[in-house]
Structures are given as structure tokens and as C-alpha cells.
Design a protein around this motif. Structure first.
Motif, PDB file in Angstrom:
ATOM      1  N   LEU A 132       0.827  -1.210   0.000  1.00 45.77           N
ATOM      2  CA  LEU A 132       0.000   0.000   0.000  1.00 45.77           C
ATOM      3  C   LEU A 132       0.861   1.261   0.000  1.00 45.77           C
ATOM      4  CD1 LEU A 132      -2.818  -1.002   2.532  1.00 45.77           C
ATOM      5  CD2 LEU A 132      -2.967  -0.892   0.037  1.00 45.77           C
ATOM      6  N   VAL A 133       1.934   1.252   0.797  1.00 39.69           N
ATOM      7  CA  VAL A 133       2.833   2.405   0.822  1.00 39.69           C
ATOM      8  C   VAL A 133       3.479   2.600  -0.546  1.00 39.69           C
ATOM      9  CG1 VAL A 133       4.973   3.326   1.795  1.00 39.69           C
ATOM     10  CG2 VAL A 133       3.266   2.280   3.297  1.00 39.69           C
ATOM     11  N   GLY A 134       3.854   1.495  -1.200  1.00 38.79           N
ATOM     12  CA  GLY A 134       4.443   1.596  -2.533  1.00 38.79           C
ATOM     13  C   GLY A 134       3.475   2.158  -3.550  1.00 38.79           C
ATOM     14  N   ILE A 135       2.218   1.693  -3.523  1.00 37.66           N
ATOM     15  CA  ILE A 135       1.199   2.206  -4.448  1.00 37.66           C
ATOM     16  C   ILE A 135       0.958   3.687  -4.203  1.00 37.66           C
ATOM     17  CG2 ILE A 135      -1.247   2.077  -5.063  1.00 37.66           C
ATOM     18  CD1 ILE A 135      -1.095  -0.936  -4.526  1.00 37.66           C
ATOM     19  N   TRP A 136       0.847   4.067  -2.921  1.00 43.58           N
ATOM     20  CA  TRP A 136       0.641   5.491  -2.586  1.00 43.58           C
ATOM     21  C   TRP A 136       1.788   6.343  -3.113  1.00 43.58           C
ATOM     22  CZ3 TRP A 136       3.978   7.973   1.001  1.00 43.58           C
ATOM     23  CH2 TRP A 136       3.676   9.318   1.222  1.00 43.58           C
ATOM     24  N   SER A 137       3.022   5.884  -2.925  1.00 43.15           N
ATOM     25  CA  SER A 137       4.190   6.659  -3.349  1.00 43.15           C
ATOM     26  C   SER A 137       4.230   6.809  -4.861  1.00 43.15           C
ATOM     27  CB  SER A 137       5.477   5.986  -2.859  1.00 43.15           C
ATOM     28  OG  SER A 137       5.487   5.851  -1.457  1.00 43.15           O
ATOM     29  N   ILE A 138       3.984   5.729  -5.580  1.00 43.91           N
ATOM     30  CA  ILE A 138       4.059   5.769  -7.045  1.00 43.91           C
ATOM     31  C   ILE A 138       2.989   6.697  -7.618  1.00 43.91           C
ATOM     32  CG2 ILE A 138       3.747   4.401  -9.138  1.00 43.91           C
ATOM     33  CD1 ILE A 138       5.036   2.054  -7.627  1.00 43.91           C
ATOM     34  N   ILE A 139       1.746   6.561  -7.141  1.00 46.63           N
ATOM     35  CA  ILE A 139       0.668   7.402  -7.664  1.00 46.63           C
ATOM     36  C   ILE A 139       0.910   8.871  -7.324  1.00 46.63           C
ATOM     37  CG2 ILE A 139      -1.811   7.903  -7.507  1.00 46.63           C
ATOM     38  CD1 ILE A 139      -2.317   4.956  -7.187  1.00 46.63           C
ATOM     39  N   SER A 140       1.391   9.133  -6.107  1.00 46.52           N
ATOM     40  CA  SER A 140       1.679  10.517  -5.713  1.00 46.52           C
ATOM     41  C   SER A 140       2.735  11.136  -6.632  1.00 46.52           C
ATOM     42  CB  SER A 140       2.154  10.571  -4.259  1.00 46.52           C
ATOM     43  OG  SER A 140       1.149  10.121  -3.370  1.00 46.52           O
ATOM     44  N   ILE A 141       3.792  10.387  -6.915  1.00 39.13           N
ATOM     45  CA  ILE A 141       4.855  10.894  -7.790  1.00 39.13           C
ATOM     46  C   ILE A 141       4.323  11.142  -9.200  1.00 39.13           C
ATOM     47  CG2 ILE A 141       7.045  10.288  -8.897  1.00 39.13           C
ATOM     48  CD1 ILE A 141       7.780   8.806  -6.310  1.00 39.13           C
ATOM     49  N   LEU A 142       3.510  10.215  -9.711  1.00 38.04           N
ATOM     50  CA  LEU A 142       2.944  10.386 -11.053  1.00 38.04           C
ATOM     51  C   LEU A 142       2.033  11.607 -11.128  1.00 38.04           C
ATOM     52  CD1 LEU A 142       2.144   6.685 -12.023  1.00 38.04           C
ATOM     53  CD2 LEU A 142       4.011   8.114 -12.862  1.00 38.04           C
ATOM     54  N   LEU A 143       1.236  11.824 -10.082  1.00 40.16           N
ATOM     55  CA  LEU A 143       0.343  12.991 -10.072  1.00 40.16           C
ATOM     56  C   LEU A 143       1.137  14.290 -10.002  1.00 40.16           C
ATOM     57  CD1 LEU A 143      -2.493  11.738  -7.679  1.00 40.16           C
ATOM     58  CD2 LEU A 143      -2.631  12.072 -10.147  1.00 40.16           C
ATOM     59  N   LEU A 144       2.221  14.297  -9.234  1.00 42.93           N
ATOM     60  CA  LEU A 144       3.068  15.487  -9.160  1.00 42.93           C
ATOM     61  C   LEU A 144       3.717  15.773 -10.507  1.00 42.93           C
ATOM     62  CD1 LEU A 144       4.750  14.925  -5.675  1.00 42.93           C
ATOM     63  CD2 LEU A 144       3.209  16.799  -6.283  1.00 42.93           C
ATOM     64  N   ILE A 145       4.182  14.724 -11.177  1.00 41.45           N
ATOM     65  CA  ILE A 145       4.787  14.904 -12.501  1.00 41.45           C
ATOM     66  C   ILE A 145       3.749  15.436 -13.492  1.00 41.45           C
ATOM     67  CG2 ILE A 145       5.817  13.680 -14.465  1.00 41.45           C
ATOM     68  CD1 ILE A 145       7.155  11.811 -12.435  1.00 41.45           C
ATOM     69  N   ARG A 146       2.544  14.880 -13.446  1.00 39.71           N
ATOM     70  CA  ARG A 146       1.489  15.360 -14.351  1.00 39.71           C
ATOM     71  C   ARG A 146       1.160  16.822 -14.098  1.00 39.71           C
ATOM     72  NH1 ARG A 146      -4.715  13.317 -14.211  1.00 39.71           N
ATOM     73  NH2 ARG A 146      -4.598  14.605 -12.324  1.00 39.71           N
ATOM     74  N   PHE A 147       1.111  17.203 -12.824  1.00 39.67           N
ATOM     75  CA  PHE A 147       0.820  18.593 -12.487  1.00 39.67           C
ATOM     76  C   PHE A 147       1.894  19.530 -13.033  1.00 39.67           C
ATOM     77  CE2 PHE A 147       1.806  22.023  -9.445  1.00 39.67           C
ATOM     78  CZ  PHE A 147       0.691  22.812  -9.652  1.00 39.67           C
ATOM     79  N   LEU A 148       3.158  19.167 -12.851  1.00 41.60           N
ATOM     80  CA  LEU A 148       4.256  19.998 -13.351  1.00 41.60           C
ATOM     81  C   LEU A 148       4.208  20.090 -14.872  1.00 41.60           C
ATOM     82  CD1 LEU A 148       7.167  18.785 -11.040  1.00 41.60           C
ATOM     83  CD2 LEU A 148       5.895  20.934 -10.891  1.00 41.60           C
ATOM     84  N   PHE A 149       3.858  18.990 -15.525  1.00 42.51           N
ATOM     85  CA  PHE A 149       3.754  18.999 -16.985  1.00 42.51           C
ATOM     86  C   PHE A 149       2.623  19.924 -17.436  1.00 42.51           C
ATOM     87  CE2 PHE A 149       1.856  17.262 -20.883  1.00 42.51           C
ATOM     88  CZ  PHE A 149       2.951  17.330 -21.747  1.00 42.51           C
ATOM     89  N   GLN A 150       1.484  19.869 -16.757  1.00 42.55           N
ATOM     90  CA  GLN A 150       0.362  20.752 -17.103  1.00 42.55           C
ATOM     91  C   GLN A 150       0.727  22.219 -16.870  1.00 42.55           C
ATOM     92  OE1 GLN A 150      -2.745  19.160 -14.609  1.00 42.55           O
ATOM     93  NE2 GLN A 150      -3.560  17.874 -16.247  1.00 42.55           N
ATOM     94  N   TYR A 151       1.419  22.474 -15.782  1.00 38.41           N
ATOM     95  CA  TYR A 151       1.829  23.848 -15.470  1.00 38.41           C
ATOM     96  C   TYR A 151       2.711  24.400 -16.593  1.00 38.41           C
ATOM     97  CZ  TYR A 151       3.615  27.738 -12.662  1.00 38.41           C
ATOM     98  OH  TYR A 151       3.936  28.983 -12.198  1.00 38.41           O
ATOM     99  N   ARG A 152       3.674  23.612 -17.015  1.00 34.62           N
ATOM    100  CA  ARG A 152       4.574  24.042 -18.082  1.00 34.62           C
ATOM    101  C   ARG A 152       3.810  24.197 -19.400  1.00 34.62           C
ATOM    102  NH1 ARG A 152       7.964  21.295 -21.781  1.00 34.62           N
ATOM    103  NH2 ARG A 152       9.855  22.472 -22.312  1.00 34.62           N
ATOM    104  N   LYS A 153       2.889  23.302 -19.662  1.00 35.15           N
ATOM    105  CA  LYS A 153       2.124  23.336 -20.910  1.00 35.15           C
ATOM    106  C   LYS A 153       1.260  24.588 -20.996  1.00 35.15           C
ATOM    107  CE  LYS A 153      -0.939  20.439 -23.721  1.00 35.15           C
ATOM    108  NZ  LYS A 153      -1.688  19.155 -23.771  1.00 35.15           N
ATOM    109  N   VAL A 154       0.643  24.972 -19.886  1.00 33.46           N
ATOM    110  CA  VAL A 154      -0.195  26.171 -19.871  1.00 33.46           C
ATOM    111  C   VAL A 154       0.643  27.419 -20.129  1.00 33.46           C
ATOM    112  CG1 VAL A 154      -1.601  27.658 -18.386  1.00 33.46           C
ATOM    113  CG2 VAL A 154      -2.014  25.205 -18.438  1.00 33.46           C
ATOM    114  N   HIS A 155       1.817  27.492 -19.523  1.00 33.49           N
ATOM    115  CA  HIS A 155       2.697  28.641 -19.757  1.00 33.49           C
ATOM    116  C   HIS A 155       3.107  28.734 -21.221  1.00 33.49           C
ATOM    117  CE1 HIS A 155       3.704  30.832 -16.049  1.00 33.49           C
ATOM    118  NE2 HIS A 155       3.361  29.716 -15.420  1.00 33.49           N
ATOM    119  N   GLN A 156       3.392  27.591 -21.827  1.00 35.29           N
ATOM    120  CA  GLN A 156       3.753  27.594 -23.238  1.00 35.29           C
ATOM    121  C   GLN A 156       2.578  28.050 -24.101  1.00 35.29           C
ATOM    122  OE1 GLN A 156       5.053  23.545 -23.800  1.00 35.29           O
ATOM    123  NE2 GLN A 156       7.205  24.037 -23.362  1.00 35.29           N
TER     124      GLN A 156
END
Length: 395
Positions: free
Chosen positions: A103-127
Motif C-alpha cells: 500500500l505504501v508503494g502504491i501510494w508513493s508511485i501514484i503521488s509521484i505520477l500525479l506530481l509529474i502530471r501537475f508539473l507537466f500541465q503547469y509548463r504546458k499552460v505557460h507555453q
């Protein structure tokens, strides 16, 4: 020789289910609190709103780190939580991996993926916004002049010919996002610029970023989206009242009419959805009604009942801050027998040893199980330590 009392203060930062239980409880508490004070039209003085705002911000920072701190005091549950979480101690397919580890592994992986997606969206909007920047030419000089009255540093303006809400993004260099200016008068444009620039100057965009990160970390919590929605509304109200109080000639009627007018014109979602408190309006009837009520009732004489509400709100947030930092519920799968407590007065290296398991430490005194601890305090550093398997554990 040192007397030892079964303590629960942690000596290092650890990751257990306890902080997740705590964050879920605090999320529910804050959501109920914000929903009650916002939608029941409880009016607070500006100073009280600032205290509540800062208090909730401190709690959100605590939620950013779902860990046990060295000064955290554990409150052990011997009945309810063990029954709920006992399955997490089971190994998976005769391996060393437990359900808890999975469960800790699943939580960590999903959290990291969501953070990466957020950063990608942030950069995409600025572009995307860079395609719509306007220059300080004769055509747009009037608009830059309005902004310069409220913000002395350079500011980028993106005008998008779509029916979106005005907004601002950018943590260090603000970008003002506007729909086609033909929909607004000069007075309305000034109110919009004041509002969005005020968000930037009050660091609301940083708080929005913090809230987004918390949502990524606590993706498993179904209450977190309601906490985000209500806290963003709380920021919006704080910004509205700040503008009214700091501008002597501020016309609250015109400002309220502008909010309604802008909400009616929105036909598509805002590009800066990840920075929701910086949107001038959202298409939500309940939120709009709440904002209008607060704006139009600003300056009315506060009753004694509302003063009590202010005091009660401060006490609730104060309790939440203290509890979230100093206490955490934890699971204990063994209940200490009172007879053992009565017979054992001290623990020494001559009558005790510690057995290390995968998740914690078992303390044995006179050959019998005594207690479970999650870290070894300095008082027990001289007690013999064995790894599980090196010593046969007696029940």
C-alpha cells in the motif's frame, strides 16, 4: 539503572499509517469547519480572517509531510484500529513484502505520477499562454497603465479571445490572463486587474501550489477535494475583503455586479484550473452567492453572537494545529497486561532484551513480552538487541 515508563514519543521521523489517519481526521475537521463558516454566512473581522487563514495554512503544511516527527506523541489504539488494519501485516504470497509495504508503494508511485502530471500541465499552460501575450503598444497602453497603478514591476498580459474567467498565474513573474476586453468597461477592467494582482501580491498562488501538492499526496482521501474547494473560496473572500478595505473609493455594488456578469459570460473551463484561487469567478452558484453575500454585507455591525463565532473559530483552528503536530493515532496489535505493568518497575540490560522485527521493536522483560515500540529511546540504548530469527520469540 534507569526507571523506564512505556513512552510513546518518537525519536526520529518515521512513516506509518498513523499520520494518514491523522490527516484524514484533520481534513474532515477543516472541511466541516470551512463549510459551516462559509456557507452559513458567518462574518468575521478582517483580523480574525487573517488568523484563521494563517492557522489553516500551518495545518496544510503539516499535511504536506505525512510522517511522525521526533516530537510527535503517539496515541495507541488497541481495539478499533488493529481490527481495521490487521490485514496490512500479512505477507504477500509467502514473501517478505507485506500488504502495508504494498500500500505504501502504491501510494508513493501514484503521488509521484500525479506530481509529474501537475508539473507537466503547469509548463504546458505557460507555453500556450506565450502565444497570446500582448505588447505595451498604443493599442494596449491603457491596459498596462491600469496594471502599473497596482503593481510597479513588469507584468505580462495574455488576452485570449474566448469566454474564460480572468485569472493570474506565475509564482515569481505574474501573467495576467484576460478574455477579450470588449466585454468589460474600463472601470470593470480596473477591478479585475486589482483583484488578480492582489492574489499575486498576497502570495495566494504559492498557497494554491501547496494545495495542489497536498491533493497529489492525499489522492486517496475523498474529502480532500472539498477541503480544496472551500479553502480556495476562503482565499477568494479574503482577497475581496482586502480590496474593499484597502481601496477608499471601492464600489461594492459595481464589484458584485461585475462578478455576476463575468460568471454569466464564462462558456469554457479556465486554462489555469490548477491555480483556482486566481480565477476571478467560477461557475458555481453556491460559491457565487456566498461571495456576493460577503461583499454586500461587509461593514455591517457585528453582533455579540458573531464575536463568539470568531472566538470559536480561532479555538478550533488552534486545537487542530496543536493536535496535528503533537499527536498521532497509531495501531498497537498487543495490549499490555496490567499485571505486567504492576510487576515490572524497571528495565535493565540484565533482565531485558529487544527483538527487532520488520516494522517495530518488541521489548521483553524476564523472558516475557512487555511492549512494542517503533524506535529505541536513548534510555534503552544499552539493552541487548536481537534481529528476528536470531532469538526465538516467546509468546
Amino acid at each position: 539503572r534507569k526507571n523506564y515508563q512505556k513512552g510513546t514519543t518518537r525519536c526520529n521521523m518515521t512513516l506509518t499509517f498513523g499520520p494518514f489517519f491523522l490527516c484524514f481526521f484533520i481534513t474532515c475537521l477543516l472541511s466541516c469547519f470551512l463549510h459551516f463558516i462559509l456557507y452559513r454566512s458567518m462574518y468575521f473581522p478582517r483580523n480574525t480572517m487573517n488568523l484563521l487563514f494563517m492557522g489553516i495554512l500551518v495545518i496544510l503544511i503539516r499535511m504536506l509531510f505525512p510522517l511522525n516527527f521526533p516530537f510527535t506523541h503517539s496515541i495507541y489504539s488497541y481495539h478499533i484500529l488493529p481490527k481495521l488494519m490487521e490485514f496490512t501485516t500479512e505477507p504477500l504470497m509467502s514473501s517478505n513484502l507485506t500488504v502495508q509495504g504494498l500500500l505504501v508503494g502504491i501510494w508513493s508511485i501514484i503521488s509521484i505520477l500525479l506530481l509529474i502530471r501537475f508539473l507537466f500541465q503547469y509548463r504546458k499552460v505557460h507555453q500556450y499562454l506565450s502565444l497570446f501575450y500582448i505588447q505595451n503598444t498604443n493599442e494596449w497602453k491603457w491596459l498596462f497603465n491600469i496594471c502599473s497603478k497596482h503593481f510597479t514591476k513588469p507584468i505580462k498580459i495574455a488576452i485570449i479571445d474566448k469566454r474564460i474567467s480572468p485569472a493570474v498565474i506565475g509564482l515569481f513573474n505574474p501573467v495576467l490572463i484576460l478574455p477579450d476586453t470588449k466585454y468589460f468597461t474600463n472601470e470593470e477592467m480596473e477591478y479585475i486587474c486589482m483583484h488578480e494582482i492582489s492574489h499575486f501580491k498576497q502570495r495566494h498562488l504559492w498557497i494554491s501550489l501547496l494545495m495542489e501538492i497536498i491533493c497529489c499526496i492525499h489522492w486517496w482521501n475523498p474529502v480532500i477535494k472539498y477541503l480544496k474547494r472551500d479553502y480556495m473560496l476562503f482565499l477568494e473572500l479574503s482577497n475581496d475583503l482586502h480590496l474593499i478595505q484597502s481601496s477608499p473609493n471601492f464600489n461594492t455594488i459595481h464589484y458584485a455586479e461585475l462578478i455576476i456578469k463575468t460568471a454569466k459570460q464564462i462558456t469554457i473551463g479556465n486554462l489555469s484550473h490548477f491555480c483556482s484561487p486566481a480565477n476571478f469567478v467560477v461557475r458555481n452558484k453556491l460559491i457565487l452567492t456566498t461571495r456576493i453575500n460577503y461583499i454586500l454585507n461587509y461593514g455591517t455591525k457585528k453582533t455579540f453572537k458573531e464575536t463568539l463565532h470568531s472566538l470559536g473559530g480561532i479555538l478550533i483552528i488552534g486545537f487542530a494545529i496543536v493536535f496535528s503536530f503533537l499527536f498521532v493515532p497509531e495501531v498497537s496489535y498487543r495490549q499490555i497486561q496490567s499485571s505486567a505493568e504492576a510487576d515490572i518497575s524497571e528495565i535493565t540490560k540484565d533482565n531485558a532484551f529487544i527483538l527487532k522485527t520488520e516494522t517495530d521493536y518488541h521489548v521483553y522483560v524476564d523472558g516475557k513480552y512487555f511492549a512494542t515500540i517503533h524506535s529505541i529511546p536513548k534510555e534503552l540504548k544499552n539493552i541487548p538487541l536481537y534481529m528476528k530469527g536470531d532469538y526465538h520469540e516467546k509468546e
